[in-house]
Design a protein around this motif. Sequence first.
Motif, short mmCIF file in Angstrom:
data_model
loop_
_atom_site.label_atom_id
_atom_site.label_comp_id
_atom_site.label_asym_id
_atom_site.label_seq_id
_atom_site.Cartn_x
_atom_site.Cartn_y
_atom_site.Cartn_z
N CYS A 34 1.07 -1.36 -0.41
CA CYS A 34 -0.43 -0.33 -0.19
C CYS A 34 0.74 1.39 -0.16
CB CYS A 34 -1.25 -0.25 1.03
SG CYS A 34 -2.37 -1.28 1.16
N MET A 35 2.27 1.10 -0.55
CA MET A 35 3.28 2.00 -0.30
C MET A 35 3.52 2.47 -2.06
SD MET A 35 5.34 2.11 3.07
CE MET A 35 4.63 2.23 4.66
N PRO A 36 4.00 2.96 -2.46
CA PRO A 36 4.61 4.15 -3.78
C PRO A 36 6.21 3.03 -3.78
CG PRO A 36 4.48 5.55 -2.96
CD PRO A 36 3.79 4.79 -2.06
N ILE A 37 6.62 2.75 -5.22
CA ILE A 37 7.45 2.45 -5.80
C ILE A 37 7.32 3.87 -6.43
CG2 ILE A 37 9.27 0.63 -7.07
CD1 ILE A 37 7.20 -1.21 -6.43
N LEU A 38 8.87 4.82 -6.39
CA LEU A 38 8.98 5.58 -6.85
C LEU A 38 9.77 5.58 -8.51
CD1 LEU A 38 9.77 7.66 -4.54
CD2 LEU A 38 7.94 7.66 -5.45
N HIS A 39 9.31 5.77 -9.68
CA HIS A 39 10.45 6.12 -10.75
C HIS A 39 11.07 6.93 -11.31
CE1 HIS A 39 9.25 1.58 -10.75
NE2 HIS A 39 8.05 1.70 -11.47
N GLU A 64 -14.47 9.16 4.34
CA GLU A 64 -13.31 8.63 5.84
C GLU A 64 -12.14 8.83 5.59
OE1 GLU A 64 -15.29 4.38 4.19
OE2 GLU A 64 -15.83 7.13 4.07
N TYR A 65 -11.27 8.47 4.51
CA TYR A 65 -10.26 9.31 4.64
C TYR A 65 -9.97 10.58 5.72
CZ TYR A 65 -8.44 5.55 1.55
OH TYR A 65 -8.60 3.63 0.41
N PHE A 66 -10.41 11.66 5.21
CA PHE A 66 -10.51 12.70 6.10
C PHE A 66 -8.88 13.69 5.10
CE2 PHE A 66 -9.42 16.24 9.32
CZ PHE A 66 -10.82 16.76 8.63
N LEU A 113 -3.25 4.10 6.00
CA LEU A 113 -2.31 2.84 5.52
C LEU A 113 -3.32 1.94 5.66
CD1 LEU A 113 0.87 3.86 6.03
CD2 LEU A 113 -0.15 2.83 3.29
N PHE A 114 -3.82 1.89 6.85
CA PHE A 114 -5.35 0.45 6.62
C PHE A 114 -6.05 0.10 6.29
CE2 PHE A 114 -2.07 0.58 9.91
CZ PHE A 114 -1.68 -0.65 10.97
N LEU A 115 -7.46 1.99 6.61
CA LEU A 115 -8.45 1.97 5.73
C LEU A 115 -7.53 1.22 4.28
CD1 LEU A 115 -10.90 2.64 5.79
CD2 LEU A 115 -10.25 5.13 5.37
N LEU A 116 -6.94 2.12 3.84
CA LEU A 116 -6.84 1.93 1.92
C LEU A 116 -6.29 0.18 2.03
CD1 LEU A 116 -5.40 2.68 -0.71
CD2 LEU A 116 -3.53 2.95 -0.02
N ARG A 117 -5.60 -0.21 2.91
CA ARG A 117 -5.80 -1.28 2.43
C ARG A 117 -7.10 -2.78 2.62
NH1 ARG A 117 -3.23 -6.20 6.60
NH2 ARG A 117 -2.47 -7.94 4.67
N LYS A 118 -7.50 -2.16 4.24
CA LYS A 118 -8.96 -2.67 4.07
C LYS A 118 -9.77 -2.37 2.20
CE LYS A 118 -13.13 -2.88 6.79
NZ LYS A 118 -13.31 -2.02 7.43
N ASN A 119 -10.03 -1.47 2.22
CA ASN A 119 -10.49 -0.99 0.56
C ASN A 119 -10.76 -1.39 -0.24
OD1 ASN A 119 -12.39 0.45 2.49
ND2 ASN A 119 -11.31 2.92 1.94
N GLU A 168 -6.89 6.07 -3.68
CA GLU A 168 -7.52 4.78 -4.04
C GLU A 168 -8.83 4.76 -5.03
OE1 GLU A 168 -12.07 3.21 -1.46
OE2 GLU A 168 -10.14 4.17 -0.87
N TYR A 169 -8.77 6.16 -4.65
CA TYR A 169 -9.09 6.99 -6.33
C TYR A 169 -8.88 6.25 -8.21
CZ TYR A 169 -13.99 9.09 -8.01
OH TYR A 169 -14.97 9.17 -8.02
N GLY A 170 -7.61 6.39 -8.36
CA GLY A 170 -6.86 6.54 -8.89
C GLY A 170 -6.76 4.72 -9.11
N ILE A 171 -6.09 4.01 -8.04
CA ILE A 171 -6.48 2.84 -8.08
C ILE A 171 -7.73 2.06 -8.61
CG2 ILE A 171 -6.43 1.01 -6.95
CD1 ILE A 171 -4.63 2.43 -4.75
#
Length: 299
Positions: free
Chosen positions: A140-145, A182-184, A233-239, A191-194
């Motif tokens: 749930c983290m980016p790999i930077l390019h 709920e992300y605030f 990060l946990f909210l994203l992982r769950k969603n 998440e929206y991009g995913i």
Amino acid sequence: MSFPDSVCTVVVTYNRLEFLKECIQGILDQTSPVDKIVIVNNGSTDGTDAYLKTLQQPQIEIITQENLGGAGGFHTGIKRAYELGYEWIWVMDDDVEPFKDCLGNLLQYKDLSKCIQPLRIFSDNNEVFKWEHYFDHRTCMPILHHNISLENKDFCYVNTACFEGMLIHRDIVEKIGFPKKEYFIAGDDTEYGILANLYTNVLYTKTAIMYRKRVVVSYKIRPLQAYYEYRNLFLLRKNIKPYFPGNFSSIFYKNLYKDCFSKIKIILKGKEYPFSEKKLLISKMIKGILDGKKIYKNK
């Protein structure tokens, strides 16, 4: 009913009046004019409300609500633009300012993608914000390019997006819904991009450009940021787990704690942080992780 080729810009603002003025002017100056501007004022207390009342342009609509964070603001704004029937929704924070040809250059790719992301450069020194990255659903983290793909070509494809300039088609909104309140702050646009990437190839281009504003204080980690980055990060992982099944707990937690310890070192060594602020930031990070675990376990 939708209006073919129409564009509605959604701007979310909170207590950044001077940046907001520049952002709005940048939108009004587009060589490819927008049809509607929806400004969501998240309960600003810095004179923003009074300024917004002076805007007399017929295409501008103001929505004032309590401070629901960026996520709540984008939920409100994108929902409004979608319900009004606009085909394209151009989303941005108040601290960006599009170049005059930004929208026109974004729309050049409308036959290739239904979620298009512009390049951003810092307004204080014209440094390019090297945003290109690959979102790793395991961590749930980016790999930077670092924009490597843009060195010899005008665009590339990524697998997430950002609300700093995202141009999204209503077809995608229809499929994935509105940003989650709920992300605030932090993670809502990731998440929206995913989710958008499940239905279209998210395109990132260097031909459409926005200024990204910053001030000295923005280099410092803020207490809200320290909390929500880890909690979310946990909210994203769950969603996103229903879309990426598999047990990646060991990878997720390994990277989470590695990132957390790295930030703690930065805070402890940072001369710009007084002791009381260091203590506060670290406690917020730990609380964010603990609260995030509760969210994830609450199925």
